[in-house]
Scaffold this motif. Structure first.
Motif, PDB file in Angstrom:
ATOM      1  N   ARG A 108       0.820  -1.208   0.000  1.00 32.98           N
ATOM      2  CA  ARG A 108       0.000   0.000   0.000  1.00 32.98           C
ATOM      3  C   ARG A 108       0.860   1.268   0.000  1.00 32.98           C
ATOM      4  O   ARG A 108       0.471   2.295   0.517  1.00 32.98           O
ATOM      5  CB  ARG A 108      -0.944   0.001   1.208  1.00 32.98           C
ATOM      6  N   GLY A 109       2.037   1.197  -0.626  1.00 40.49           N
ATOM      7  CA  GLY A 109       2.984   2.292  -0.527  1.00 40.49           C
ATOM      8  C   GLY A 109       2.649   3.532  -1.329  1.00 40.49           C
ATOM      9  O   GLY A 109       3.226   4.584  -1.081  1.00 40.49           O
ATOM     10  N   LEU A 120      -5.644   2.555  -3.186  1.00 41.47           N
ATOM     11  CA  LEU A 120      -6.978   2.493  -3.781  1.00 41.47           C
ATOM     12  C   LEU A 120      -7.312   1.054  -4.199  1.00 41.47           C
ATOM     13  O   LEU A 120      -8.406   0.555  -3.936  1.00 41.47           O
ATOM     14  CB  LEU A 120      -7.049   3.426  -4.992  1.00 41.47           C
ATOM     15  N   VAL A 121      -6.358   0.368  -4.825  1.00 39.20           N
ATOM     16  CA  VAL A 121      -6.608  -0.990  -5.308  1.00 39.20           C
ATOM     17  C   VAL A 121      -6.833  -1.946  -4.148  1.00 39.20           C
ATOM     18  O   VAL A 121      -7.740  -2.792  -4.174  1.00 39.20           O
ATOM     19  CB  VAL A 121      -5.446  -1.468  -6.201  1.00 39.20           C
ATOM     20  N   THR A 122      -6.014  -1.836  -3.086  1.00 35.97           N
ATOM     21  CA  THR A 122      -6.183  -2.743  -1.945  1.00 35.97           C
ATOM     22  C   THR A 122      -7.495  -2.467  -1.213  1.00 35.97           C
ATOM     23  O   THR A 122      -8.143  -3.397  -0.720  1.00 35.97           O
ATOM     24  CB  THR A 122      -5.006  -2.620  -0.984  1.00 35.97           C
ATOM     25  N   ASP A 140     -11.404   1.017   7.161  1.00 39.15           N
ATOM     26  CA  ASP A 140     -10.447   2.067   7.491  1.00 39.15           C
ATOM     27  C   ASP A 140      -9.594   2.413   6.275  1.00 39.15           C
ATOM     28  O   ASP A 140      -9.257   3.579   6.040  1.00 39.15           O
ATOM     29  CB  ASP A 140      -9.570   1.645   8.670  1.00 39.15           C
ATOM     30  N   TRP A 141      -9.238   1.393   5.475  1.00 34.05           N
ATOM     31  CA  TRP A 141      -8.513   1.671   4.234  1.00 34.05           C
ATOM     32  C   TRP A 141      -9.376   2.475   3.269  1.00 34.05           C
ATOM     33  O   TRP A 141      -8.898   3.396   2.608  1.00 34.05           O
ATOM     34  CB  TRP A 141      -8.092   0.360   3.566  1.00 34.05           C
ATOM     35  N   VAL A 142     -10.664   2.127   3.207  1.00 28.21           N
ATOM     36  CA  VAL A 142     -11.572   2.837   2.306  1.00 28.21           C
ATOM     37  C   VAL A 142     -11.733   4.288   2.749  1.00 28.21           C
ATOM     38  O   VAL A 142     -11.682   5.221   1.939  1.00 28.21           O
ATOM     39  CB  VAL A 142     -12.946   2.131   2.245  1.00 28.21           C
TER      40      VAL A 142
END
Length: 977
Positions: A179-180, A186-188, A197-199
């Motif tokens: 996720r660098g 966005l893809v992950t 939380d990523w979203v």
């Protein structure tokens, strides 16, 4: 069902980007040998991969991981490089073999990481050379690839959603290390939307590109608030069905305003509507329901609204009542009466009152028992298992020679069709398609040009449509022998150009059977447009085609019906080769046509016309009719739910059809041939059946006017009456060229066939602004006139209604103490005079001094008269003006009956100057004839009456009309038109 919970419909599964714990996506099936397929692809592309890795333009950081993967080390970045070069794929490709192969070989966690790295690669492709270089996308790039939300990306997310718990946790953990950059984050977030939380992190810095990727990862209304103005519509690609439906599943009812904005803003598109309206209709919220209700004028919204009413019946009751949609509410309550009674106490006061009024007005008529219904409504043949009849083909059955059956004057009329010619052909033999003249060329020029063309055709050249036009006027001794050999087998281009409506008529009129192969090819290519060309011909090929159209092709069915009516028993011999031949589509259509003829003419007429094959045809009719009909039983949509339609009363009006019988009745109305309609109609009250058919028509319109359900219009023609015709005609005026329902609506008016219906059809032919509708309405009027042995204008004379006027052309309105008389001015506008003859501005309203029964009835009669005459008057005035210009002639008997003696037309006729045997005359107040000297005039018994030619009138007529205060409906006196 909880109406506040989103239940994902089954038909969404093919579009959804599956999320773990959400609605299941398409079933996962790993192809056999997936790992071996990818390994073979990489092995085959090793040389190309090495060339790319050796290029200076390839990012150095990609070289080592790629070579490690090629040497057998499971490196996700190396696997992505190999796929980008050897497979020439990107993350947006529809090619899912790599994610399947990676998963099969190394597990779903490895595949997800490799996919993420693939999305971050930027391959450079050159035509004919494949991938020539690779680099990484910029760290701040948010664009994974074009069309990312399709293809292998959805497959990768589906594999993750279906993975076991341990595999999924491993994938999430490993993806955390990829996720660098903004793009990888966005893809992950897309791949594992359970990590909200990523979203949310992506929502705080939303991408400029790849918006659809983030849309399909969202999972809460709060994330929409974080995104703010980013959620406003800017890119229409974000509204594909997959994106929208996945967003609806993730966020729920909060997206309703976004969908409303998209519906109102985006350019219409069928694929886009599927997602937008499909999501809106499933959202469990009052706001979404109101959005649909407010857009009810959009024909695409209406079917979705109806589905939502079924999905959320309580919400529908509440919202329809609040919006004052009484008609929709009445239908809905009728379909959910028990539910409405159950929730009545919990409804808001306004909704409760509206529902209570509807429940209280339901007619209390009991359902009829099945034993009291005709069999077609109680136990129709299509609802029973059909025994498959055994039939034996008759061998060696010869087709009769083709023959033409022309209506009176039809062949001569076709032969006179004007044909368009390219002048260069008959002057210099060239092929100029643009130099076109609508005149017949000189006979010697045609002959010489045709001799040149004949030589070319004999040498193998093909005819073009324009050359066919030349043939239409060519010398018969040259044309006839070559007609049959002119047409190539594959001539789909042929019917797309030229005007065969014109010259094919001429060819058929001149050469009949020799021109029939050409007409057959046109008719097969475009049955609706050219099918009429075959109607005059009794021929085996034509018969097989007509039977097929009758059974299978609704749009061309009218040509087949015209053919059967034209030939009657004479249609039987040409039908026999197909009907008694080998099994197949041709036999099914021919059997169907024979059964149709038996229904029209009687069984004995058909078997008798079959001659020596009468017994075989009798056996076919005995065993075939129900099964043949069953082949063509139409499928009626849910929009025609019997519970949503008015009840159909039986004759006597004391019992009604039960719901199952109503469904069978709807099927009968939908059948293109109306085979069982007489049996059903005999059992039902005519007025009730008429209103039922009209309700079906209105529901068809509410549900988007699908062309596949045009039978609702045809049903109006079969069970409608004058009232139906009056309601339908104004709607037809709103349809024009290109509307498939326009022609069917004209057919419905013609099928009603009453004088009122034909009068309205004639008015459409004269008034409608769409040329196509004018022509088609005129064709139907001419056909109706021919069936009565009249010309179109003679029929129009007979269709003018009398409106219950007194013989002198007036109407008395009785108020009791007061009486008024209705008269008409030169434009047939009704006016009112009182007992003293004083002309009033308008008819007075009934007062307390008037008779309470007579006065309101008289006033209502005048209102109806005004309305009906307003519709008829302009057409009749224009019709007589055209008659003057065309020099139309009436017999003395016709003139007396349809103009002088007609209570309405009299008011126009008396304001015009007429002529008989060279003598001009007018109509006096007592309906006698008077010449220019005001002397009585009696035409000879065989005299023909015309409207006097304006250019040859005596100027004294102007003074006579001024003395008698007669104003003309259109200029005739003192003109030279």
């Amino acid at each position: 069902m909880n109406e506040n919970v989103l239940v994902v419909p089954d038909n969404w599964r093919r579009y959804l980007h599956p999320r773990r714990g959400g609605a299941p996506g398409p079933k996962i099936k790993m192809p056999a040998g997936a790992a071996e397929t990818v390994a073979a692809c990489v092995d085959a592309g090793r040389d190309g991969i090495e060339r790319v890795l050796a290029r200076r333009t390839t990012a150095p950081e990609l070289v080592a991981p790629a070579r490690a993967y090629l040497s057998g080390e499971p490196d996700p970045l190396g696997a992505a490089v190999a796929a980008a070069v050897a497979g020439e794929v990107s993350a947006g490709s529809d090619d899912a073999r790599f994610v399947d192969g990676w998963t099969a070989a190394h597990g779903v966690a490895f595949a997800a990481c490799a996919f993420t790295e693939l999305a971050a690669l930027y391959p450079r492709f050159e035509h004919g050379k494949g991938c020539t270089a690779l680099r990484l996308k910029a760290p701040d790039s948010g664009d994974p690839t074009h069309n990312f939300a399709e293809g292998m990306c959805r497959r990768m997310r589906a594999l993750l959603a279906a993975a076991g718990d341990a595999e999924y946790e491993e994938a999430v953990e490993r993806l955390a290390g990829h996720r660098g950059t903004a793009l990888r984050r966005l893809v992950t977030a897309y791949l594992v939307p359970t990590r909200q939380d990523w979203v949310t992190e992506c929502c705080r810095t939303p991408p400029k590109e790849g918006r659809d990727v983030l849309w399909t990862a969202l999972g809460s209304a709060e994330q929409l608030e974080i995104l703010g103005d980013w959620t406003r519509l800017t890119h229409s690609d974000c509204w594909s069905p997959g994106t929208v439906l996945t967003l609806a599943e993730g966020v729920g009812a909060a997206i309703a305003p976004l969908l409303a904005e998209a519906i109102d803003t985006l350019e219409p598109n069928a694929r886009r509507r599927k997602g937008l309206l499909g999501a809106l209709g499933a959202l469990p919220s009052d706001e979404a329901f109101r959005i649909m209700l407010e857009r009810r004028s959009n024909k695409h919204v209406v079917p979705v609204l109806m589905d939502a009413m079924k999905r959320f019946p309580v919400r529908a009751i509440r919202e329809l009542a609040a919006a004052g949609e009484r008609d929709l509410l009445a239908d809905h309550v009728a379909a959910h009466r028990d539910l409405a009674e159950r929730v009545l106490p919990d409804l808001p006061p306004r909704a409760r009152a509206a529902v209570h009024r509807i429940i209280g007005t339901r007619p209390d008529v009991p359902d009829a028992a099945a034993a009291d219904l005709p069999r077609v409504l109680a136990d129709p043949p299509w609802a029973r298992p059909a025994a498959k009849p055994k039939r034996t083909a008759v061998k060696g059955l010869a087709a009769p020679p083709p023959r033409a059956v022309w209506n009176d004057g039809e062949r001569e009329k076709w032969a006179r069709e004007r044909v368009t010619y390219p002048s260069s052909w008959y002057y210099d033999g060239g092929s100029d398609e643009h130099n076109v003249h609508t005149r017949v060329p000189p006979a010697d020029a045609v002959t010489e040009a045709w001799r040149r063309r004949a030589a070319a055709f004999e040498a193998g050249d093909l005819a073009t449509p324009r050359q066919m036009a030349l043939l239409a006027a060519g010398p018969e001794e040259l044309a006839r022998p070559l007609l049959r050999g002119w047409f190539p087998e594959d001539w789909t281009w042929f019917g797309a150009t030229g005007d065969p409506d014109e010259w094919m008529k001429v060819l058929l009129a001149r050469f009949e059977a020799d021109a029939l192969p050409a007409a057959l090819r046109f008719a097969r290519s475009k049955p609706v447009r050219f099918g009429f060309l075959l109607v005059p011909f009794a021929d085996a090929e034509v018969a097989a085609l007509m039977g097929d159209w009758l059974l299978r092709l609704k749009s061309a069915r009218r040509h087949a019906e015209d053919w059967l009516r034209r030939h009657g028993p004479g249609a039987v011999p040409p039908l026999l080769p197909a009907a008694l031949g080998r099994a197949g589509r041709a036999r099914a259509g021919a059997e169907y046509a024979l059964n149709d003829l038996a229904a029209r003419l009687g069984r004995d007429a058909v078997t008798g016309a079959a001659g020596e094959h009468g017994e075989a045809v009798a056996a076919l009719l005995d065993q075939g009719a129900p099964e043949i009909v069953a082949r063509d039983v139409p499928k009626v949509g849910d929009w025609a739910d019997p519970a949503m339609l008015p009840r159909v009363l039986l004759t006597g009006r004391d019992r009604a059809l039960p719901p199952a019988a109503v469904a069978h009745l709807t099927t009968v109305l939908a059948m293109p041939d109306g085979r069982y309609l007489d049996e059903a109609r005999a059992a039902c009250d005519a007025a009730s059946l008429r209103e039922f058919a009209w309700a079906l028509f209105e529901r068809w319109r509410e549900h988007g006017e699908r062309p596949g359900d045009l039978w609702t219009l045809a049903a109006l023609g079969r069970v409608g009456d004058d009232a139906t015709a009056r309601r339908l005609a104004p709607i037809l005026r709103t349809w024009g060229y290109g509307d498939p329902q326009a022609d069917t609506g004209l057919d419905a008016l013609a099928a009603i066939g009453t004088d009122t219906a034909l009068m309205l059809l004639d008015a459409l032919a004269r008034e409608h602004p769409a040329d196509h509708l004018v022509r088609q309405a005129g064709n139907r009027i001419e056909k109706a006139a021919a069936e009565r042995g009249l010309t179109r204008e003679q029929l129009a004379d007979r269709l003018v209604p009398g409106f219950d006027l007194d013989p002198d052309g007036s109407m008395t309105l009785d108020y009791g103490p007061r009486r008024f008389t209705v008269g008409f001015d030169e434009q047939l506008r009704p006016y009112v005079t009182d007992a003293d003859g004083t002309r009033l501005v308008s008819l007075p309203n009934p007062s307390g001094r008037d008779d309470p029964a007579l006065a309101p009835a008289a006033h209502a009669a005048f209102v109806v008269l005004q309305r009906d005459v307003r519709a008829v008057a302009p057409v009749q005035v224009e019709r007589l003006r055209e008659a003057m210009a065309a020099g139309r002639r009436w017999t003395l008997a016709e003139f007396r009956e349809y103009l002088v003696g007609h209570p309405l037309m009299w008011h126009i006729a008396r304001r015009l100057v007429w002529s008989a045997g060279g003598t001009a005359f007018r109509l006096a107040e007592d309906r006698t004839f008077a010449d220019v000297e005001d002397r009585a005039f009696t035409p000879a018994g065989d005299a023909e009456i015309t409207l006097a030619d304006p250019a040859s009138q005596d100027p004294a007529w102007q003074q006579i009309f001024a003395d008698y205060e007669l104003e003309q409906p259109f200029p005739q006196l003192g003109t030279s038109a």
